[in-house]
Design a protein around this motif. Structure first.
Motif, mmCIF file in Angstrom:
data_model
loop_
_atom_site.group_PDB
_atom_site.id
_atom_site.type_symbol
_atom_site.label_atom_id
_atom_site.label_comp_id
_atom_site.label_asym_id
_atom_site.label_seq_id
_atom_site.Cartn_x
_atom_site.Cartn_y
_atom_site.Cartn_z
ATOM 1 N N GLN A 407 0.277 -1.509 0.192
ATOM 2 C CA GLN A 407 -0.242 -0.138 -0.333
ATOM 3 C C GLN A 407 0.860 1.494 -0.092
ATOM 4 O O GLN A 407 0.894 2.171 -0.960
ATOM 5 N N GLN A 408 1.757 1.414 0.370
ATOM 6 C CA GLN A 408 2.573 2.203 0.924
ATOM 7 C C GLN A 408 3.030 2.707 -1.020
ATOM 8 O O GLN A 408 3.373 3.985 -1.003
ATOM 9 N N ASP A 409 3.271 2.135 -1.666
ATOM 10 C CA ASP A 409 3.755 1.947 -3.297
ATOM 11 C C ASP A 409 3.305 2.171 -4.021
ATOM 12 O O ASP A 409 3.079 3.586 -3.888
ATOM 13 N N LEU A 410 1.355 1.968 -3.273
ATOM 14 C CA LEU A 410 0.564 3.066 -4.276
ATOM 15 C C LEU A 410 0.388 4.383 -4.075
ATOM 16 O O LEU A 410 -0.257 5.344 -4.563
ATOM 17 N N ASP A 411 0.432 4.421 -2.660
ATOM 18 C CA ASP A 411 0.414 6.112 -2.152
ATOM 19 C C ASP A 411 1.326 6.680 -2.090
ATOM 20 O O ASP A 411 0.816 7.487 -3.496
ATOM 21 N N ALA A 412 2.583 6.211 -2.779
ATOM 22 C CA ALA A 412 3.353 7.386 -3.451
ATOM 23 C C ALA A 412 3.164 6.807 -4.583
ATOM 24 O O ALA A 412 3.414 8.191 -5.354
ATOM 25 N N ALA A 413 2.692 6.497 -5.630
ATOM 26 C CA ALA A 413 2.717 6.058 -6.521
ATOM 27 C C ALA A 413 1.366 7.414 -7.350
ATOM 28 O O ALA A 413 1.420 8.073 -8.078
ATOM 29 N N ARG A 414 0.394 7.774 -6.018
ATOM 30 C CA ARG A 414 -0.548 8.732 -6.990
ATOM 31 C C ARG A 414 -0.015 9.677 -6.763
ATOM 32 O O ARG A 414 -0.366 10.250 -7.527
ATOM 33 N N ARG A 415 0.543 9.403 -5.942
ATOM 34 C CA ARG A 415 1.311 11.872 -5.871
ATOM 35 C C ARG A 415 2.239 11.985 -6.296
ATOM 36 O O ARG A 415 2.274 12.612 -7.160
ATOM 37 N N LEU A 416 2.635 10.549 -7.377
ATOM 38 C CA LEU A 416 3.984 10.875 -7.740
ATOM 39 C C LEU A 416 2.971 10.910 -9.229
ATOM 40 O O LEU A 416 3.426 12.265 -10.118
ATOM 41 N N VAL A 417 2.459 11.120 -9.015
ATOM 42 C CA VAL A 417 1.171 10.592 -10.510
ATOM 43 C C VAL A 417 0.741 12.013 -10.741
ATOM 44 O O VAL A 417 1.368 13.070 -12.110
ATOM 45 N N ASP A 418 -0.045 12.488 -9.494
ATOM 46 C CA ASP A 418 -0.198 13.364 -9.754
ATOM 47 C C ASP A 418 1.005 14.857 -9.317
ATOM 48 O O ASP A 418 0.181 15.854 -10.182
ATOM 49 N N GLY A 419 1.980 14.594 -9.487
ATOM 50 C CA GLY A 419 3.331 15.605 -9.230
ATOM 51 C C GLY A 419 2.943 15.818 -11.181
ATOM 52 O O GLY A 419 3.872 17.471 -11.702
ATOM 53 N N CYS A 420 3.159 14.924 -11.368
ATOM 54 C CA CYS A 420 4.006 14.736 -13.171
ATOM 55 C C CYS A 420 2.497 15.493 -13.863
ATOM 56 O O CYS A 420 2.621 16.186 -14.500
ATOM 57 N N VAL A 421 1.474 15.240 -13.349
ATOM 58 C CA VAL A 421 0.071 16.087 -13.857
ATOM 59 C C VAL A 421 0.300 17.501 -14.027
ATOM 60 O O VAL A 421 0.028 18.367 -14.621
ATOM 61 N N TRP A 422 0.144 16.741 -12.884
ATOM 62 C CA TRP A 422 0.953 19.610 -11.997
ATOM 63 C C TRP A 422 1.829 19.846 -12.548
ATOM 64 O O TRP A 422 1.407 21.658 -13.002
ATOM 65 N N THR A 423 3.023 19.389 -12.775
ATOM 66 C CA THR A 423 3.842 20.104 -13.642
ATOM 67 C C THR A 423 3.110 19.937 -15.138
ATOM 68 O O THR A 423 3.472 21.457 -15.605
ATOM 69 N N TYR A 424 2.732 19.564 -16.081
ATOM 70 C CA TYR A 424 2.143 19.614 -17.189
ATOM 71 C C TYR A 424 1.869 21.145 -16.901
ATOM 72 O O TYR A 424 1.716 21.865 -18.043
ATOM 73 N N LYS A 425 0.375 21.299 -15.758
ATOM 74 C CA LYS A 425 -0.576 22.255 -15.590
ATOM 75 C C LYS A 425 0.459 23.437 -15.136
ATOM 76 O O LYS A 425 -0.303 24.490 -15.891
ATOM 77 N N ALA A 426 1.480 23.630 -14.802
ATOM 78 C CA ALA A 426 2.597 24.682 -14.158
ATOM 79 C C ALA A 426 2.323 25.051 -15.358
ATOM 80 O O ALA A 426 2.840 26.468 -15.153
#
Ligand SMILES: *[C@@H]1O[C@H](CO)[C@@H](O)[C@H](O)[C@H]1NC(C)=O
Ligand SMILES: *[C@@H]1O[C@H](CO)[C@@H](O)[C@H](O)[C@H]1NC(C)=O
Length: 596
Positions: A407-426
């Motif tokens: 589960q710790q990997d899945l939690d980090a994964a979600r926040r990393l993917v959100d980070g990439c999406v956020w950086t695109y939009k920024a």
């Protein structure tokens, strides 16, 4: 045949039957009496025995060959979420988007065919050709499985026929990159074979495999990653290099293992398993136990000396291939899971950071760690540099988290993917740059603090020797969006990693917002990179829309092999290349998983 009357038809049928019966019995009996062995494998063409790389003598033959594992494959937990329900309108939108991606691919393919057929790359602005990968038609081979998946049958057939004539015994290059040749050519052929079962593709994979096997012809059977191929052709003795990038030696495993699985010849598996054994034994002996340093020695088989630890460029696929090898081989080789778990425990602790953003987003970025032991134990220092390339990590942790129930990997994964999406939009054009720096939050609260951000900008400028004491002037000169303290490499080179992670995460969660993010990324990329002929890398994604981002006249084969494939699959049917049946190599080539 209207002139043949019923009786004579019957007569012809009878004669045909007798003839077939005769041929069948005679061939059966002759087979039985002379050669009791099974027929030659499909990949063993008549040319195989006389193929240059097959007949070239070996200077240092291995003393023993590790066999492929024979234990029963494990049943792993499912990676994909249940298929999401879809309204008729949503279906219509999805299919329109899928067609839009295919249209962009078709345009690029047509231009490649017209202007650069059988060259490695099309130059998408000038219409010229480039051959950085041996001149063996890298774009063609990298695109085979995409053509197949996009249901472009005539183009696929034509490409397979052309691929069959690629000559891997000739090149103008002085030095062949063994890693790139493995992931693009060997991976491309294996995947296209796994999808289409066209035997010509497995024969080509074997040709590439026979060539690459000679890069392992060294006293300790370790490979030469930047390979002087003409010396090897001349039969000269070779030694493995003392300094090389860890990704270039540590991520040959999937392709070589798949080739052995398909041919039943274990020699390729043996070649890469020797590397895995050395890396596994030294994984906890590094300055940052669990991770390997960026530079290692194949000559001395030392994988533990060095102070730089990253999951980014030059190391990335080493970590990527750990859970993927488990998926590929049905968990027959437990060492890969063990290595993955040890590596991720360290990476989650030391390499990931939460950057400060104006909207206080709960996101993560993966940075680089410098570890040094100055007597009083190891001190790890984080370098908060993000890279587009590290965006693969969200997909990887999703895969590993699902396969091994972490589960710790899945939690980090979600926040990393959100980070990439956020950086695109920024960024003003909606596209992430190659590299950037952000400010790690000092605590878990992570509230936006404009003064700290500006201090971070000044500190970075000082590091980069662009000294100025006016943060606002630097922000305006360097076009830094809020949260970014520096953007050293402003290019976008048509990379796949962000959409790769969005795709894997979407299949694992069925979260519809990921599909929307994918579409925004696709339209942004297409709008900025389109040329008259195809799509081009650009120099500066910090320039706002309306200004020229600068076309680099470059379209690497991964644009059609990876980026457009992942975009297409986001909008494809849910079980089209299901992650529960397929595993992608680092060039987005899906291989069939060994299932129980
Ligand atoms: C992609 O860009 C081309 C060229 O600007 C354009 O014609 C096409 O409509 C674009 N496709 C999408 C889906 O935006
Ligand atoms: C390395 O350390 C991890 C966790 O501490 C452990 O699970 C793993 O077995 C160790 N690997 C080796 C090769 O000793």
């Amino acid at each position: 045949m209207p002139l043949i009357r019923p009786r004579s038809t019957a007569g012809i049928a009878l004669i045909t039957t007798l003839l077939l019966l005769y041929l069948w019995t005679s061939s059966t009996s002759s087979t039985l009496s002379t050669t009791p062995s099974s027929p030659p494998p499909v990949w063993r063409t008549p040319q195989y025995e006389s193929y240059f790389w097959t007949t070239l003598p070996t200077n240092y033959p291995p003393k023993q060959i590790r066999p492929l594992p024979t234990t029963s494959p494990l049943k792993f937990p499912r990676i994909q979420a249940a298929s999401p329900s879809e309204s008729p309108e949503a279906l219509k939108t999805r299919l329109q988007r899928q067609t839009a991606v295919k249209d962009v691919f078709s345009k690029c393919w047509a231009s490649y065919k017209r202007h650069a057929w059988k060259a490695d790359e099309l130059a998408p602005v000038s219409g010229g050709q480039k051959n950085p990968f041996g001149g063996w038609a890298a774009t063609l081979v990298d695109s085979l499985d995409t053509l197949y998946l996009m249901d472009m049958k005539p183009e696929f057939d034509e490409a397979v026929a052309a691929a069959a004539s690629i000559d891997f015994t000739k090149t103008d290059l002085d030095e062949v990159n063994v890693f790139e040749t493995t992931i693009r050519y060997l991976g491309g052929f294996l995947s296209a074979y796994d999808l289409s079962a066209d035997a010509r593709l497995l024969s080509k994979a074997v040709e590439v495999g026979e060539m690459l096997y000679h890069a392992f012809d060294t006293p300790n059977r370790m490979p030469i990653t930047r390979w002087a191929i003409h010396a090897a052709m001349a039969g000269k003795k070779q030694v493995a290099p003392a300094g090389l990038l860890v990704a270039e030696i540590g991520s040959l495993s999937m392709e070589f293992t798949r080739l052995s699985m398909l041919t039943r010849d274990p020699k390729w598996f043996d070649a890469v398993q020797r590397i895995t054994e050395g890396m596994a034994a030294q994984q906890n002996a590094t300055a940052l136990p669990g991770l390997w340093p960026l530079v290692v020695s194949a000559q001395d088989e030392i994988y533990s000396v060095g102070d730089t630890f990253t999951l980014g460029a030059m190391a990335d696929s080493v970590y990527e291939y750990l859970p993927k090898m488990s998926a590929l081989t049905g968990g027959q080789l437990p060492v890969y899971r063990e290595m993955y778990e040890a590596a991720m425990a360290t990476a989650l602790k030391h390499n990931l950071f939460r950057p400060m953003t104006p909207s206080n987003q709960d996101i993560l970025v993966a940075g680089t760690v410098k570890a040094a032991d100055n007597g009083g134990g190891v001190k790890a220092t984080l370098e908060p540099q993000g890279q587009h390339l590290v965006c693969f990590l969200g997909g990887l942790l999703t895969l590993g988290g699902k396969l091994f129930g972490r589960q710790q990997d899945l939690d980090a994964a979600r926040r990393l993917v959100d980070g990439c999406v956020w950086t695109y939009k920024a960024l003003p054009r909606g596209i992430m740059p190659e590299t950037f720096y952000m400010l790690p939050c000092p605590s878990s609260t992570c509230a936006w603090d404009e003064a700290s951000w500006k201090k971070g900008v000044l500190a970075r400028a000082k590091d980069a020797d662009k000294a100025s004491d006016d943060a606002d002037a630097i922000i305006s000169r360097d076009r830094l969006p809020k949260g970014f303290t520096s953007i050293p490499d402003r290019r976008y080179i048509l990379r796949p990693e962000a959409i790769e992670s969005v795709f894997v995460s979407y299949r694992a969660t069925a979260n519809p917002s990921l599909m929307e993010s994918a579409w925004e990324m696709f339209t942004a990329i297409n709008a900025t990179t389109s040329t008259r002929l195809a799509n081009s890398a650009v120099w500066d994604v910090t320039r706002p829309i309306g200004e020229d981002p600068g076309m680099a006249d470059s379209m690497e084969s991964f644009w059609m092999g990876e980026t457009l494939k992942y975009f297409y699959l986001v909008f494809a049917a849910w079980d089209d290349v299901s992650l529960d049946e397929w595993v992608f190599n680092t060039e987005a080539h899906p291989f069939r998983r060994l299932l129980p």
